[in-house]
Write a protein that holds these residues in place. Structure first.
Motif: not given
Length: 203
Positions: A167-184
């Motif tokens: 709950n309320t976990s933060l996942t940060t993702v590049s908005c551009h392909a290939p959409h790399d996950v920066e924080l999971l």
């Protein structure tokens, strides 16, 4: 710019391991979690919020909006998987794992139909987030984020295939392909809050 993907705050039915009706609100702990993630996102520069229109997600988005001043757009595409007539029933009484079943429950949504909808939701998030002068916060549900991770995100190679999102976990993702996950699935903003209730990652 990045997509800041947030699961909604805790609800009483999360804790009770129950498939949630559409109108389920946040619990008091869930509201505190939402305020905490809002403060964290305030520091990151959120330009806009895209949210599921279900109350538990929208209440979380409203807490983020209160902290950041960002406007909210809602979409039913980001709703949790529809379990139809099973909503309101406990996971443990079903005799199967509803979070991974492919068949549609009575009056509900099949796995393929759900994933197709999530694909449309992710495309909308990318479309909305790409031109922003700041990040797009995407507020949604556990199974939606798991489907996004499985279909659309490039995960770190050391992560498991099946993911849990708190709950309320933060996942940060590049908005551009290939959409790399920066924080999971990061919940460091919840440090100091009471211990979570132990609910499952769907809902």
């Amino acid at each position: 710019m990045s997509l800041l993907i947030v699961r909604h705050g805790e609800t009483q039915l999360n804790v009770a391991r129950t498939l949630q009706p559409a109108d389920t609100p946040l619990s008091p702990r869930g509201r505190a979690q939402a305020r905490a993630v809002g403060e964290r996102l305030r520091e990151l520069g959120v330009a806009q919020i895209l949210s599921s229109d279900l109350p538990r997600a929208l209440q979380t988005a409203e807490a983020i909006a209160a902290a950041t001043g960002a406007p909210i757009e809602t979409t039913p595409l980001l709703q949790e998987r529809n379990y139809g007539d099973w909503r309101g029933r406990r996971y443990d009484e079903l005799g199967l794992d509803p979070l991974v079943m492919e068949e549609a429950p009575p009056g509900g949504e099949s796995g393929p139909a759900f994933r197709q909808r999530v694909a449309l939701a992710f495309a909308r998030a990318v479309q909305l987030g790409a031109p922003l002068d700041g990040h797009l916060a995407v507020v949604t549900h556990g199974l939606v984020i798991r489907a996004m991770a499985g279909q659309h995100l490039r995960l770190p190679t050391d992560r498991p295939t099946v993911l849990r999102f708190d709950n309320t976990s933060l996942t940060t993702v590049s908005c551009h392909a290939p959409h790399d996950v920066e924080l999971l699935d990061c919940t460091r903003h919840l440090e100091g809050l009471p211990t979570p209730g132990g609910g499952l990652s769907g809902g």
